[in-house]
Design a protein around this motif. Structure first.
Motif, PDB file in Angstrom:
ATOM      1  N   LYS A   1     -14.851  27.773  -2.859  1.00  0.00           N
ATOM      2  CA  LYS A   1     -13.668  28.403  -3.454  1.00  0.00           C
ATOM      3  C   LYS A   1     -13.702  28.278  -4.973  1.00  0.00           C
ATOM      4  O   LYS A   1     -13.397  29.242  -5.684  1.00  0.00           O
ATOM      5  CB  LYS A   1     -12.390  27.764  -2.906  1.00  0.00           C
ATOM      6  N   ASN A   2     -14.060  27.107  -5.439  1.00  0.00           N
ATOM      7  CA  ASN A   2     -14.143  26.895  -6.891  1.00  0.00           C
ATOM      8  C   ASN A   2     -15.226  27.758  -7.522  1.00  0.00           C
ATOM      9  O   ASN A   2     -15.027  28.321  -8.591  1.00  0.00           O
ATOM     10  CB  ASN A   2     -14.409  25.419  -7.198  1.00  0.00           C
TER      11      ASN A   2
ATOM     12  N   SER B   1     -14.045  31.383  -7.644  1.00  0.00           N
ATOM     13  CA  SER B   1     -13.073  31.555  -8.732  1.00  0.00           C
ATOM     14  C   SER B   1     -13.789  31.604 -10.084  1.00  0.00           C
ATOM     15  O   SER B   1     -13.456  32.425 -10.945  1.00  0.00           O
ATOM     16  CB  SER B   1     -12.060  30.418  -8.724  1.00  0.00           C
TER      17      SER B   1
ATOM     18  N   GLN C   1     -15.476  34.921 -10.529  1.00  0.00           N
ATOM     19  CA  GLN C   1     -14.525  35.953 -10.939  1.00  0.00           C
ATOM     20  C   GLN C   1     -14.182  35.850 -12.420  1.00  0.00           C
ATOM     21  O   GLN C   1     -14.065  36.868 -13.104  1.00  0.00           O
ATOM     22  CB  GLN C   1     -13.246  35.853 -10.109  1.00  0.00           C
ATOM     23  N   GLU C   2     -14.022  34.624 -12.900  1.00  0.00           N
ATOM     24  CA  GLU C   2     -13.696  34.421 -14.315  1.00  0.00           C
ATOM     25  C   GLU C   2     -14.864  34.799 -15.225  1.00  0.00           C
ATOM     26  O   GLU C   2     -14.649  35.351 -16.306  1.00  0.00           O
ATOM     27  CB  GLU C   2     -13.308  32.968 -14.559  1.00  0.00           C
TER      28      GLU C   2
END
Length: 120
Positions: free
Chosen positions: A73-74, A77, A80-81
């Protein structure tokens, strides 16, 4: 409302919920359904290949064996960033495909005369 309009409404709702091409299956437009579903899958595969090349296979192997879900999950994320343009392009193309799929349903309905008034 007649049967054809109800079928069109159902096909539109199914497309909204399940994705491009799903409504075409309801109205039995097989070639168009395959076309839209294939395009949607191709977009997802392109995003997935970009993601895999970015994060590495070790992370995906850890996730596949349910070892590091939080880590995945990290990493997603962070992906995406770090790749806002990739995500933006994917979102724009997928939204356009989804919208055009619904527009195409109405185009087919118009060609079949669903919106013309029938003589009584």
């Amino acid at each position: 409302m007649n049967k054809d309009k109800i079928t069109l409404l159902l096909a539109s709702v199914v497309t909204l919920v399940l994705g491009p091409g799903a409504g075409h299956l309801i109205i039995k437009e097989w070639k168009r359904a395959i076309f839209f579903i294939t395009l949607a899958m191709a977009l997802f595969l392109m995003l997935a290949s970009t993601f895999v090349s970015s994060v590495g296979q070790e992370t995906l192997e850890a996730v596949a064996t349910f070892q590091n879900i939080e880590q995945f999950k990290n990493i997603y994320s962070k992906f995406q960033e770090e790749n806002p343009n990739t995500m933006l392009i994917f979102n724009i193309f997928f939204a356009a495909l989804w919208a055009y799929s619904i527009v195409d349903l109405f185009k087919i309905a118009r060609q079949k005369g669903v919106f013309t008034k029938k003589e009584q």
